[in-house]
Design a protein around this motif. Sequence first.
Motif, PDB file in Angstrom:
ATOM      1  N   VAL A  96      42.237 -31.925 -14.829  1.00  0.00           N
ATOM      2  CA  VAL A  96      42.088 -30.379 -14.710  1.00  0.00           C
ATOM      3  C   VAL A  96      40.906 -30.243 -13.855  1.00  0.00           C
ATOM      4  O   VAL A  96      39.833 -30.795 -14.090  1.00  0.00           O
ATOM      5  N   TRP A  97      41.189 -29.601 -12.619  1.00  0.00           N
ATOM      6  CA  TRP A  97      39.962 -29.112 -11.638  1.00  0.00           C
ATOM      7  C   TRP A  97      39.910 -27.800 -11.575  1.00  0.00           C
ATOM      8  O   TRP A  97      40.810 -26.941 -11.416  1.00  0.00           O
ATOM      9  N   ILE A  98      38.749 -27.303 -11.368  1.00  0.00           N
ATOM     10  CA  ILE A  98      38.563 -25.992 -11.391  1.00  0.00           C
ATOM     11  C   ILE A  98      38.296 -25.604  -9.867  1.00  0.00           C
ATOM     12  O   ILE A  98      38.033 -26.438  -9.082  1.00  0.00           O
ATOM     13  N   THR A  99      39.129 -24.419  -9.533  1.00  0.00           N
ATOM     14  CA  THR A  99      39.160 -24.123  -8.155  1.00  0.00           C
ATOM     15  C   THR A  99      37.857 -23.286  -7.683  1.00  0.00           C
ATOM     16  O   THR A  99      37.156 -22.941  -8.532  1.00  0.00           O
ATOM     17  N   GLU A 100      37.988 -22.875  -6.392  1.00  0.00           N
ATOM     18  CA  GLU A 100      36.667 -22.157  -5.899  1.00  0.00           C
ATOM     19  C   GLU A 100      36.822 -20.714  -6.618  1.00  0.00           C
ATOM     20  O   GLU A 100      35.775 -20.246  -7.213  1.00  0.00           O
ATOM     21  N   ALA A 101      37.974 -20.325  -7.061  1.00  0.00           N
ATOM     22  CA  ALA A 101      38.323 -19.019  -7.446  1.00  0.00           C
ATOM     23  C   ALA A 101      37.680 -19.129  -8.923  1.00  0.00           C
ATOM     24  O   ALA A 101      36.954 -18.182  -9.570  1.00  0.00           O
ATOM     25  N   GLY A 102      37.926 -20.157  -9.733  1.00  0.00           N
ATOM     26  CA  GLY A 102      37.591 -20.378 -11.055  1.00  0.00           C
ATOM     27  C   GLY A 102      35.912 -20.608 -11.111  1.00  0.00           C
ATOM     28  O   GLY A 102      35.334 -20.069 -12.005  1.00  0.00           O
ATOM     29  N   ARG A 103      35.589 -21.295 -10.125  1.00  0.00           N
ATOM     30  CA  ARG A 103      33.842 -21.369 -10.229  1.00  0.00           C
ATOM     31  C   ARG A 103      33.345 -20.155  -9.807  1.00  0.00           C
ATOM     32  O   ARG A 103      32.359 -20.007 -10.381  1.00  0.00           O
ATOM     33  N   SER A 104      33.940 -19.457  -8.892  1.00  0.00           N
ATOM     34  CA  SER A 104      33.369 -17.998  -8.596  1.00  0.00           C
ATOM     35  C   SER A 104      33.384 -17.088  -9.568  1.00  0.00           C
ATOM     36  O   SER A 104      32.460 -16.397  -9.984  1.00  0.00           O
ATOM     37  N   LEU A 105      34.566 -17.056 -10.353  1.00  0.00           N
ATOM     38  CA  LEU A 105      34.756 -16.044 -11.446  1.00  0.00           C
ATOM     39  C   LEU A 105      33.698 -16.596 -12.434  1.00  0.00           C
ATOM     40  O   LEU A 105      32.891 -15.564 -13.096  1.00  0.00           O
ATOM     41  N   ARG A 106      33.401 -17.918 -12.972  1.00  0.00           N
ATOM     42  CA  ARG A 106      32.425 -18.219 -13.829  1.00  0.00           C
ATOM     43  C   ARG A 106      31.201 -17.880 -13.586  1.00  0.00           C
ATOM     44  O   ARG A 106      30.200 -17.237 -14.232  1.00  0.00           O
ATOM     45  N   ASP A 107      30.494 -18.010 -12.298  1.00  0.00           N
ATOM     46  CA  ASP A 107      29.431 -17.238 -11.805  1.00  0.00           C
ATOM     47  C   ASP A 107      29.280 -16.078 -11.761  1.00  0.00           C
ATOM     48  O   ASP A 107      28.115 -15.543 -12.250  1.00  0.00           O
ATOM     49  N   ARG A 108      30.450 -15.238 -11.399  1.00  0.00           N
ATOM     50  CA  ARG A 108      30.333 -13.820 -11.333  1.00  0.00           C
ATOM     51  C   ARG A 108      30.174 -13.186 -13.046  1.00  0.00           C
ATOM     52  O   ARG A 108      29.448 -12.199 -13.192  1.00  0.00           O
ATOM     53  N   VAL A 109      30.673 -13.931 -14.080  1.00  0.00           N
ATOM     54  CA  VAL A 109      30.841 -13.631 -15.274  1.00  0.00           C
ATOM     55  C   VAL A 109      29.645 -13.843 -16.109  1.00  0.00           C
ATOM     56  O   VAL A 109      28.835 -13.113 -16.517  1.00  0.00           O
ATOM     57  N   VAL A 110      28.822 -15.098 -15.635  1.00  0.00           N
ATOM     58  CA  VAL A 110      27.546 -15.204 -15.771  1.00  0.00           C
ATOM     59  C   VAL A 110      26.476 -14.141 -15.443  1.00  0.00           C
ATOM     60  O   VAL A 110      25.720 -13.707 -16.442  1.00  0.00           O
ATOM     61  N   GLU A 111      26.722 -13.726 -14.408  1.00  0.00           N
ATOM     62  CA  GLU A 111      25.738 -12.786 -13.543  1.00  0.00           C
ATOM     63  C   GLU A 111      25.857 -11.214 -14.506  1.00  0.00           C
ATOM     64  O   GLU A 111      24.984 -10.719 -14.794  1.00  0.00           O
TER      65      GLU A 111
END
Length: 150
Positions: A96-111
């Motif tokens: 399982v590899w996180i995509t850039e979209a997944g990484r971006s979503l994770r960061d946006r939600v944290v923010e």
Amino acid sequence: MDRSDAPLYFAFFNEIGIIGQLSRAMLEAELPKGLLAPHFSILNHAVRVKDGQTPLTLANAFQVPKTTMTHSLGVLERHGLIELKPHPKDGRSKQVWITEAGRSLRDRVVEATGPALAAFAQQFDPETMREIVPKLAEMRAFLDAARDED
């Protein structure tokens, strides 16, 4: 433990459970439609702990059946937040590899949780958190190690 202390320990875990429910609701308010806290937790795990794990390893880490993890990974894959790639050493397995979209979503939600966390910080100052967090981490490590002994 003295039997008379059992209600104290029960109350402790009960409070943690309620805090978990309330924090999940706070998090889920920031997630796109169709995603839940367990989905976010997988993304967060990939960023925080390790990317490229197998579904079975993730299922074990989250203490859920492999079928549950497979379903959650399917949701994330359909949203373009992860990629499942063949395992280079085991053709029967995937990674399982996180995509850039997944990484971006994770960061946006944290923010996006920032305002709720700021309100929390007004009530519980950083010094209080510096006292509590290490104790909670120690308790988590104990429970995690005890789970592995079973």
